[in-house]
Design a protein around this motif. Structure first.
Motif, PDB file in Angstrom:
ATOM      1  N   PHE A 181       0.829  -1.205   0.000  1.00  0.00           N
ATOM      2  CA  PHE A 181       0.000   0.000   0.000  1.00  0.00           C
ATOM      3  C   PHE A 181       0.865   1.257   0.000  1.00  0.00           C
ATOM      4  O   PHE A 181       0.562   2.231  -0.691  1.00  0.00           O
ATOM      5  N   ASP A 182       1.959   1.246   0.766  1.00  0.00           N
ATOM      6  CA  ASP A 182       2.865   2.400   0.796  1.00  0.00           C
ATOM      7  C   ASP A 182       3.476   2.638  -0.578  1.00  0.00           C
ATOM      8  O   ASP A 182       3.587   3.783  -1.036  1.00  0.00           O
ATOM      9  N   ALA A 183       3.888   1.564  -1.238  1.00  0.00           N
ATOM     10  CA  ALA A 183       4.485   1.689  -2.567  1.00  0.00           C
ATOM     11  C   ALA A 183       3.469   2.241  -3.566  1.00  0.00           C
ATOM     12  O   ALA A 183       3.792   3.128  -4.366  1.00  0.00           O
ATOM     13  N   ARG A 184       2.241   1.751  -3.515  1.00  0.00           N
ATOM     14  CA  ARG A 184       1.209   2.251  -4.427  1.00  0.00           C
ATOM     15  C   ARG A 184       0.933   3.722  -4.176  1.00  0.00           C
ATOM     16  O   ARG A 184       0.836   4.516  -5.104  1.00  0.00           O
ATOM     17  N   ASP A 185       0.822   4.104  -2.907  1.00  0.00           N
ATOM     18  CA  ASP A 185       0.549   5.499  -2.567  1.00  0.00           C
ATOM     19  C   ASP A 185       1.698   6.414  -2.972  1.00  0.00           C
ATOM     20  O   ASP A 185       1.482   7.595  -3.245  1.00  0.00           O
ATOM     21  N   ALA A 186       2.914   5.879  -3.012  1.00  0.00           N
ATOM     22  CA  ALA A 186       4.083   6.671  -3.409  1.00  0.00           C
ATOM     23  C   ALA A 186       4.256   6.701  -4.929  1.00  0.00           C
ATOM     24  O   ALA A 186       5.189   7.312  -5.436  1.00  0.00           O
ATOM     25  N   GLY A 187       3.361   6.028  -5.662  1.00  0.00           N
ATOM     26  CA  GLY A 187       3.424   6.043  -7.119  1.00  0.00           C
ATOM     27  C   GLY A 187       4.368   5.017  -7.710  1.00  0.00           C
ATOM     28  O   GLY A 187       4.852   5.185  -8.830  1.00  0.00           O
ATOM     29  N   ALA A 188       4.623   3.940  -6.996  1.00  0.00           N
ATOM     30  CA  ALA A 188       5.539   2.900  -7.482  1.00  0.00           C
ATOM     31  C   ALA A 188       4.978   2.236  -8.729  1.00  0.00           C
ATOM     32  O   ALA A 188       3.768   2.132  -8.912  1.00  0.00           O
ATOM     33  N   GLY A 189       5.873   1.767  -9.549  1.00  0.00           N
ATOM     34  CA  GLY A 189       5.484   1.067 -10.763  1.00  0.00           C
ATOM     35  C   GLY A 189       5.125  -0.388 -10.478  1.00  0.00           C
ATOM     36  O   GLY A 189       5.329  -0.908  -9.379  1.00  0.00           O
ATOM     37  N   ASP A 190       4.601  -1.039 -11.499  1.00  0.00           N
ATOM     38  CA  ASP A 190       4.166  -2.426 -11.370  1.00  0.00           C
ATOM     39  C   ASP A 190       5.336  -3.342 -11.004  1.00  0.00           C
ATOM     40  O   ASP A 190       5.177  -4.242 -10.188  1.00  0.00           O
ATOM     41  N   GLN A 191       6.522  -3.092 -11.558  1.00  0.00           N
ATOM     42  CA  GLN A 191       7.676  -3.942 -11.266  1.00  0.00           C
ATOM     43  C   GLN A 191       8.053  -3.885  -9.796  1.00  0.00           C
ATOM     44  O   GLN A 191       8.365  -4.899  -9.191  1.00  0.00           O
ATOM     45  N   GLN A 192       8.006  -2.694  -9.204  1.00  0.00           N
ATOM     46  CA  GLN A 192       8.360  -2.558  -7.791  1.00  0.00           C
ATOM     47  C   GLN A 192       7.329  -3.282  -6.917  1.00  0.00           C
ATOM     48  O   GLN A 192       7.685  -3.961  -5.956  1.00  0.00           O
ATOM     49  N   MET A 193       6.047  -3.166  -7.265  1.00  0.00           N
ATOM     50  CA  MET A 193       5.015  -3.854  -6.485  1.00  0.00           C
ATOM     51  C   MET A 193       5.102  -5.362  -6.677  1.00  0.00           C
ATOM     52  O   MET A 193       4.875  -6.126  -5.741  1.00  0.00           O
ATOM     53  N   ARG A 194       5.460  -5.817  -7.881  1.00  0.00           N
ATOM     54  CA  ARG A 194       5.687  -7.243  -8.110  1.00  0.00           C
ATOM     55  C   ARG A 194       6.811  -7.740  -7.219  1.00  0.00           C
ATOM     56  O   ARG A 194       6.755  -8.844  -6.686  1.00  0.00           O
ATOM     57  N   GLY A 195       7.845  -6.921  -7.081  1.00  0.00           N
ATOM     58  CA  GLY A 195       8.990  -7.287  -6.247  1.00  0.00           C
ATOM     59  C   GLY A 195       8.593  -7.493  -4.788  1.00  0.00           C
ATOM     60  O   GLY A 195       9.080  -8.409  -4.123  1.00  0.00           O
ATOM     61  N   ILE A 196       7.692  -6.644  -4.286  1.00  0.00           N
ATOM     62  CA  ILE A 196       7.224  -6.779  -2.905  1.00  0.00           C
ATOM     63  C   ILE A 196       6.458  -8.088  -2.736  1.00  0.00           C
ATOM     64  O   ILE A 196       6.679  -8.844  -1.785  1.00  0.00           O
ATOM     65  N   ILE A 197       5.577  -8.376  -3.681  1.00  0.00           N
ATOM     66  CA  ILE A 197       4.807  -9.624  -3.609  1.00  0.00           C
ATOM     67  C   ILE A 197       5.736 -10.827  -3.761  1.00  0.00           C
ATOM     68  O   ILE A 197       5.606 -11.818  -3.040  1.00  0.00           O
ATOM     69  N   ALA A 198       6.700 -10.746  -4.692  1.00  0.00           N
ATOM     70  CA  ALA A 198       7.649 -11.845  -4.893  1.00  0.00           C
ATOM     71  C   ALA A 198       8.460 -12.101  -3.630  1.00  0.00           C
ATOM     72  O   ALA A 198       8.692 -13.257  -3.253  1.00  0.00           O
ATOM     73  N   GLU A 199       8.882 -11.039  -2.952  1.00  0.00           N
ATOM     74  CA  GLU A 199       9.638 -11.202  -1.714  1.00  0.00           C
ATOM     75  C   GLU A 199       8.782 -11.886  -0.643  1.00  0.00           C
ATOM     76  O   GLU A 199       9.253 -12.765   0.086  1.00  0.00           O
ATOM     77  N   GLY A 200       7.520 -11.499  -0.557  1.00  0.00           N
ATOM     78  CA  GLY A 200       6.613 -12.140   0.392  1.00  0.00           C
ATOM     79  C   GLY A 200       6.407 -13.608   0.075  1.00  0.00           C
ATOM     80  O   GLY A 200       6.411 -14.457   0.971  1.00  0.00           O
ATOM     81  N   LEU A 201       6.233 -13.924  -1.209  1.00  0.00           N
ATOM     82  CA  LEU A 201       6.063 -15.320  -1.605  1.00  0.00           C
ATOM     83  C   LEU A 201       7.326 -16.125  -1.328  1.00  0.00           C
ATOM     84  O   LEU A 201       7.258 -17.281  -0.922  1.00  0.00           O
ATOM     85  N   LYS A 202       8.483 -15.506  -1.537  1.00  0.00           N
ATOM     86  CA  LYS A 202       9.747 -16.189  -1.229  1.00  0.00           C
ATOM     87  C   LYS A 202       9.798 -16.545   0.258  1.00  0.00           C
ATOM     88  O   LYS A 202      10.078 -17.687   0.618  1.00  0.00           O
ATOM     89  N   ASP A 203       9.510 -15.568   1.107  1.00  0.00           N
ATOM     90  CA  ASP A 203       9.594 -15.801   2.553  1.00  0.00           C
ATOM     91  C   ASP A 203       8.559 -16.799   3.050  1.00  0.00           C
ATOM     92  O   ASP A 203       8.871 -17.689   3.832  1.00  0.00           O
ATOM     93  N   VAL A 204       7.312 -16.653   2.587  1.00  0.00           N
ATOM     94  CA  VAL A 204       6.229 -17.471   3.132  1.00  0.00           C
ATOM     95  C   VAL A 204       6.093 -18.810   2.420  1.00  0.00           C
ATOM     96  O   VAL A 204       5.991 -19.851   3.069  1.00  0.00           O
ATOM     97  N   TYR A 205       6.104 -18.820   1.094  1.00  0.00           N
ATOM     98  CA  TYR A 205       5.844 -20.050   0.348  1.00  0.00           C
ATOM     99  C   TYR A 205       7.119 -20.849   0.087  1.00  0.00           C
ATOM    100  O   TYR A 205       7.210 -22.019   0.459  1.00  0.00           O
ATOM    101  N   PHE A 206       8.096 -20.222  -0.558  1.00  0.00           N
ATOM    102  CA  PHE A 206       9.282 -20.969  -0.965  1.00  0.00           C
ATOM    103  C   PHE A 206      10.172 -21.332   0.221  1.00  0.00           C
ATOM    104  O   PHE A 206      10.713 -22.425   0.286  1.00  0.00           O
ATOM    105  N   GLN A 207      10.357 -20.414   1.165  1.00  0.00           N
ATOM    106  CA  GLN A 207      11.249 -20.688   2.288  1.00  0.00           C
ATOM    107  C   GLN A 207      10.503 -21.075   3.557  1.00  0.00           C
ATOM    108  O   GLN A 207      11.138 -21.414   4.550  1.00  0.00           O
ATOM    109  N   ASP A 208       9.202 -21.044   3.537  1.00  0.00           N
ATOM    110  CA  ASP A 208       8.374 -21.439   4.673  1.00  0.00           C
ATOM    111  C   ASP A 208       8.864 -20.800   5.972  1.00  0.00           C
ATOM    112  O   ASP A 208       9.082 -21.468   6.982  1.00  0.00           O
TER     113      ASP A 208
END
Length: 186
Positions: free
Chosen positions: A136-163
């Motif tokens: 939400f902070d990134a979106r409010d700051a005007g971040a691009g789609d790639q930056q928001m993808r990176g945030i989601i990818a990092e979350g998926l790495k921590d939660v799904y891939f690395q458990d």
């Protein structure tokens, strides 16, 4: 043009409506005039004359051109129930987290001796509140789609891939590519 992540956030926001927005042209125009202050301001936003807006408001014109009708509907949905949306976002960022459902190609950097070939995966993963806050902070700051993808990818790495750190600890970078669909819920 909004990216896939921005669209997913908008869809999640729309799902949080407690009441449906006005559906009739007359109701939508009345709402927009109350929000923007004048028929002239509404006309400027939707690309028609103030006289046309007043005709819509009075009901003299029952239907707008297709392109104008889409603009009107988008403007109403953007402004509809902002407090409800903000409350849901605050809750997701503080305690609830965000659920990501996607089908995309995931690529990652892995240590030597393991596979790092990207492949399509269908995932539904609940990310902790800190990822919702960052998104939400990134979106409010005007971040691009790639930056928001990176945030989601990092979350998926921590939660799904690395458990949470209990496996695949050598995994470093995860990338989301070729998104087939992506939905968010909070």
């Amino acid at each position: 043009m909004a990216g896939e992540i921005e669209d997913a956030i908008e869809r999640a926001d729309r799902e949080s409506f407690t009441r449906e927005p006005p559906k009739t042209l007359k109701g939508q125009i009345g709402y927009l005039i109350r929000q923007l202050g004048s028929a002239k301001a509404v006309a400027r936003e939707i690309g028609v004359t103030a006289d046309s807006v007043n005709r819509y408001r009075r009901g003299a014109r029952k239907h707008a051109r297709a392109d104008v009708a889409v603009k009107i509907d988008d403007l109403v949905r953007q402004r509809w129930q902002p407090q409800v949306r903000k409350r849901r976002q605050r809750q997701a960022a503080a305690t609830g987290g965000i659920t990501v459902e996607t089908r995309a190609r995931f690529g990652y950097t892995a240590p030597v001796g393991t596979t790092d070939d990207g492949r399509f995966r269908r995932l539904t993963v609940h990310l902790p509140p800190q990822y919702a806050q960052r998104l939400f902070d990134a979106r409010d700051a005007g971040a691009g789609d790639q930056q928001m993808r990176g945030i989601i990818a990092e979350g998926l790495k921590d939660v799904y891939f690395q458990d949470g750190g209990s496996r695949a600890t050598g995994l470093s970078d995860v990338e989301i590519n070729d998104i087939d669909y992506l939905d968010l819920d909070y």
